[in-house]
Design an enzyme around this catalytic site. Structure first.
Site, PDB file in Angstrom:
ATOM      1  CB  ALA A 124      -5.778  16.107  -2.125  1.00 38.69           C
ATOM      2  N   GLY A 131       2.370  12.054 -10.314  1.00 34.75           N
ATOM      3  CA  GLY A 131       3.129  11.977  -9.061  1.00 34.75           C
ATOM      4  C   GLY A 131       4.175  13.064  -9.073  1.00 34.75           C
ATOM      5  CB  SER A 158      -0.329  12.315   4.563  1.00 30.09           C
ATOM      6  OG  SER A 158       0.630  11.625   3.823  1.00 30.09           O
ATOM      7  CD  GLN A 331      24.954  -4.638   9.547  1.00 27.79           C
ATOM      8  OE1 GLN A 331      23.815  -4.581   9.093  1.00 27.79           O
ATOM      9  NE2 GLN A 331      25.698  -5.725   9.492  1.00 27.79           N
ATOM     10  N   GLY A 334      22.904  -5.476  15.236  1.00 29.84           N
ATOM     11  CA  GLY A 334      22.928  -6.873  14.810  1.00 29.84           C
ATOM     12  C   GLY A 334      21.511  -7.408  14.663  1.00 29.84           C
ATOM     13  N   GLY A 335      21.321  -8.671  15.036  1.00 26.25           N
ATOM     14  CA  GLY A 335      20.005  -9.305  14.891  1.00 26.25           C
ATOM     15  C   GLY A 335      18.924  -8.610  15.702  1.00 26.25           C
ATOM     16  CD  GLU A 358       5.697  16.727   2.536  1.00 24.77           C
ATOM     17  OE1 GLU A 358       6.478  17.620   2.872  1.00 24.77           O
ATOM     18  OE2 GLU A 358       4.898  16.163   3.305  1.00 24.77           O
ATOM     19  CB  THR A 360      11.408  11.231  -5.687  1.00 19.45           C
ATOM     20  OG1 THR A 360      11.683  11.896  -6.928  1.00 19.45           O
ATOM     21  CG2 THR A 360      10.050  10.546  -5.742  1.00 19.45           C
ATOM     22  CB  SER A 361      16.216  11.514  -3.780  1.00 17.03           C
ATOM     23  OG  SER A 361      16.034  11.351  -2.403  1.00 17.03           O
TER      24      SER A 361
HETATM   25  C1  FAD Z   1       3.723   7.696   2.650  1.00 13.13           C
HETATM   26  C2  FAD Z   1       3.355   8.636   1.561  1.00 13.13           C
HETATM   27  C3  FAD Z   1       2.578   9.764   1.863  1.00 13.13           C
HETATM   28  C4  FAD Z   1       2.200  10.644   0.844  1.00 13.13           C
HETATM   29  N1  FAD Z   1       1.402  11.724   1.161  1.00 13.13           N
HETATM   30  C5  FAD Z   1       0.966  12.520   0.156  1.00 13.13           C
HETATM   31  C6  FAD Z   1       0.049  13.590   0.448  1.00 13.13           C
HETATM   32  O1  FAD Z   1      -0.311  13.841   1.595  1.00 13.13           O
HETATM   33  N2  FAD Z   1      -0.427  14.329  -0.597  1.00 13.13           N
HETATM   34  C7  FAD Z   1      -0.037  14.101  -1.887  1.00 13.13           C
HETATM   35  O2  FAD Z   1      -0.493  14.812  -2.777  1.00 13.13           O
HETATM   36  N3  FAD Z   1       0.853  13.104  -2.186  1.00 13.13           N
HETATM   37  C8  FAD Z   1       1.349  12.308  -1.211  1.00 13.13           C
HETATM   38  N4  FAD Z   1       2.222  11.300  -1.486  1.00 13.13           N
HETATM   39  C9  FAD Z   1       2.683  11.103  -2.859  1.00 13.13           C
HETATM   40  C10 FAD Z   1       4.128  11.527  -3.100  1.00 13.13           C
HETATM   41  O3  FAD Z   1       4.221  12.928  -3.105  1.00 13.13           O
HETATM   42  C11 FAD Z   1       4.572  10.884  -4.400  1.00 13.13           C
HETATM   43  O4  FAD Z   1       4.740   9.499  -4.135  1.00 13.13           O
HETATM   44  C12 FAD Z   1       5.861  11.458  -4.967  1.00 13.13           C
HETATM   45  O5  FAD Z   1       5.688  12.795  -5.362  1.00 13.13           O
HETATM   46  C13 FAD Z   1       6.378  10.652  -6.158  1.00 13.13           C
HETATM   47  O6  FAD Z   1       5.367  10.390  -7.076  1.00 13.13           O
HETATM   48  P1  FAD Z   1       5.088   8.866  -7.534  1.00 13.13           P
HETATM   49  O7  FAD Z   1       5.111   8.023  -6.333  1.00 13.13           O
HETATM   50  O8  FAD Z   1       3.891   8.860  -8.386  1.00 13.13           O
HETATM   51  O9  FAD Z   1       6.372   8.454  -8.366  1.00 13.13           O
HETATM   52  P2  FAD Z   1       6.678   8.756  -9.909  1.00 13.13           P
HETATM   53  O10 FAD Z   1       6.592  10.213 -10.177  1.00 13.13           O
HETATM   54  O11 FAD Z   1       5.859   7.852 -10.745  1.00 13.13           O
HETATM   55  O12 FAD Z   1       8.197   8.326  -9.990  1.00 13.13           O
HETATM   56  C14 FAD Z   1       8.646   6.975 -10.021  1.00 13.13           C
HETATM   57  C15 FAD Z   1      10.177   7.026 -10.011  1.00 13.13           C
HETATM   58  O13 FAD Z   1      10.644   7.736 -11.161  1.00 13.13           O
HETATM   59  C16 FAD Z   1      11.445   8.842 -10.766  1.00 13.13           C
HETATM   60  N5  FAD Z   1      11.207   9.964 -11.665  1.00 13.13           N
HETATM   61  C17 FAD Z   1      10.018  10.498 -12.065  1.00 13.13           C
HETATM   62  N6  FAD Z   1      10.220  11.541 -12.873  1.00 13.13           N
HETATM   63  C18 FAD Z   1      11.548  11.698 -12.962  1.00 13.13           C
HETATM   64  C19 FAD Z   1      12.390  12.629 -13.657  1.00 13.13           C
HETATM   65  N7  FAD Z   1      11.901  13.617 -14.421  1.00 13.13           N
HETATM   66  N8  FAD Z   1      13.738  12.479 -13.541  1.00 13.13           N
HETATM   67  C20 FAD Z   1      14.264  11.481 -12.777  1.00 13.13           C
HETATM   68  N9  FAD Z   1      13.522  10.578 -12.122  1.00 13.13           N
HETATM   69  C21 FAD Z   1      12.181  10.689 -12.204  1.00 13.13           C
HETATM   70  C22 FAD Z   1      11.006   9.164  -9.341  1.00 13.13           C
HETATM   71  O14 FAD Z   1      12.010   9.848  -8.625  1.00 13.13           O
HETATM   72  C23 FAD Z   1      10.753   7.757  -8.808  1.00 13.13           C
HETATM   73  O15 FAD Z   1      11.975   7.176  -8.417  1.00 13.13           O
HETATM   74  C24 FAD Z   1       2.641  10.414  -0.495  1.00 13.13           C
HETATM   75  C25 FAD Z   1       3.439   9.296  -0.775  1.00 13.13           C
HETATM   76  C26 FAD Z   1       3.783   8.415   0.223  1.00 13.13           C
HETATM   77  C27 FAD Z   1       4.652   7.233  -0.115  1.00 13.13           C
END
Ligand code: FAD
Length: 382
Positions: A124, A131, A158, A331, A334-335, A358, A360-361
């Site tokens: 957590a 995020g 999760s 793709q 298809g359908g 874990e 984002t990209s």
């Molecule tokens: C299915 C699922 C399971 C998850 N499980 C867990 C879990 O078990 N424990 C836990 O702690 N979290 C969990 N998460 C949270 C997950 O780790 C976060 O969603 C993730 O780290 C991104 O944070 P955010 O969604 O708040 O996006 P944000 O940080 O708000 O980002 C929004 C967008 O802005 C981009 N962005 C933000 N900062 C920058 C930057 N400096 N430069 C460029 N782009 C940026 C991001 O890449 C994204 O595209 C889970 C999420 C999902 C969807």
């Protein structure tokens, strides 16, 4: 350089594949459609060592090296992504930090329960305003006698409603700190479960801490060391996400190959159409490149070298591969690919999460670029 698997690795790979093919794969569709975590399946997985993957043999665990652990996650994902993610969070983000940073007392109290199916782990970190920027978290941990009182809200945890033990990050007087929090801790409430696009077998919950009383003896590591602990755990879990992306991509390819051989248009199987076999070739090439990246990063980890940058590279490349491969393999269908009857529809949705969870990209790109510029003496910021 020797790419062959050792006898032990081959034995584990066969064991994982047998369990995943016979027990997990037939359940994937039902797990997705009912949105129920596969509790009975997870219990069966205990006997196969899936909960104790990283626990050393001398503690009666499977004692897997990083590479063999990646084989486990790959096989699980090939069978069902939800089951793979549940066990990845448990092993990479709870058991491993406990092994690396836990006191003897903490290991005595929790390791056996985590390894042998009495307690599933959850991690957590994320909060509504924290995020990608985990360092902005607002949950507090105020000392109170022999305890800390935790106050705040965690989202998208999760395994939330299944977990017996949460690794929670909160702000203590000396900085962000990690805590092992038992599920029945007074003041902790496991709240709302999200509705999700994919990974529908993974319960993803909000946690509320209302002056939850956590003993000092449950602090993992020193005060102020929480983000380091999280970062170290995330290095392994990101490599694990790459292995899950590999398994998911392999399954998507397998489904598309089967479909393209059976499905006839213009008098021949669509496998005979160049547009289709080009897709198949590209997917195979991406999958094999991803396998090499994971193998290299796992080798770095197993030879005690820093593998953080390669974990980020593998996660970035792997989650994109899974996204692109599932898109193209749908793709090919298809359908039919748009219909719930075909597994590719589920894999397309499940794999989409891998570019987000874990880290984002975009955050992986930042981490990779940061190391590149650091070597040139320039510090870049997120
Ligand atoms: C299915 C699922 C399971 C998850 N499980 C867990 C879990 O078990 N424990 C836990 O702690 N979290 C969990 N998460 C949270 C997950 O780790 C976060 O969603 C993730 O780290 C991104 O944070 P955010 O969604 O708040 O996006 P944000 O940080 O708000 O980002 C929004 C967008 O802005 C981009 N962005 C933000 N900062 C920058 C930057 N400096 N430069 C460029 N782009 C940026 C991001 O890449 C994204 O595209 C889970 C999420 C999902 C969807």
């Amino acid at each position: 350089m020797d790419f062959r698997l050792s006898e032990d690795q081959l034995m584990f790979k066969k064991m994982f594949a047998d369990f995943c093919t016979n027990e997990v794969r037939p359940r994937g569709e039902q797990i997705d459609q009912t949105e129920q975590p596969p509790v009975d399946l997870l219990q069966k997985a205990v006997d196969q060592g899936f909960w104790a993957a990283l626990v050393p043999e001398e503690m009666d665990g499977a004692g897997l090296d990083t590479y063999t652990y990646m084989l486990m996650l790959e096989e699980l994902a090939r069978a069902d992504l939800s089951t793979a993610l549940i066990l990845s969070v448990h092993n990479s983000l709870v058991v491993k930090p406990l092994l690396d940073h836990g006191t003897d007392d903490q290991k005595d109290r929790y390791l056996e329960a985590l390894a042998f199916g009495q307690m599933l782990g959850a991690f957590a970190l994320t909060e509504p305003a924290a995020g990608s920027d985990g360092g902005a978290l607002q949950t507090t941990a105020m000392p109170d006698g022999e305890d800390y009182l935790l106050k705040g809200t965690k989202i998208w945890v999760s395994n939330g409603e299944l977990a017996g033990l949460f690794l929670v990050f909160a702000r203590a007087p000396e900085g962000i700190t990690a805590f092992l929090v038992e599920r029945d801790t007074p003041g902790l409430k496991v709240g709302y479960r999200e509705k999700t696009l994919g990974l529908r077998g993974v319960p993803c919950n909000t946690l509320y801490f209302d002056l939850a009383r956590v003993p000092q003896a449950n602090r993992l590591g020193r005060e102020g060391h929480g983000l380091k602990i999280a970062q170290q755990a995330l290095d392994l879990s990101r490599l694990g996400i790459a292995a899950i992306a590999l398994g998911g991509s392999e399954r998507a390819l397998e489904e598309a190959v089967k479909f393209s051989i059976e499905h006839i248009q213009f008098g021949t199987p669509i496998a005979q159409k160049q547009a289709i076999y080009d897709y198949i070739a590209d997917a195979k090439a991406q999958i094999e490149a991803l396998r090499c990246l994971i193998t290299y990063a796992a080798w770095l980890a197993d030879s005690q070298q820093n593998f953080g940058q390669y974990a980020s590279i593998a996660k970035l490349f792997g989650s994109r591969t899974a996204y692109q491969v599932t898109h193209k393999m749908l793709q090919v269908h298809g359908g039919y690919g748009y219909m719930k009857e075909y597994a590719i529809e589920r894999y397309y949705r499940d794999c989409r999460a891998l570019e987000i969870i874990e880290g984002t990209s975009q955050i992986q790109q930042f981490l990779i670029a940061r190391d590149v510029y650091q070597a040139e003496g320039l510090k870049i910021r997120p």
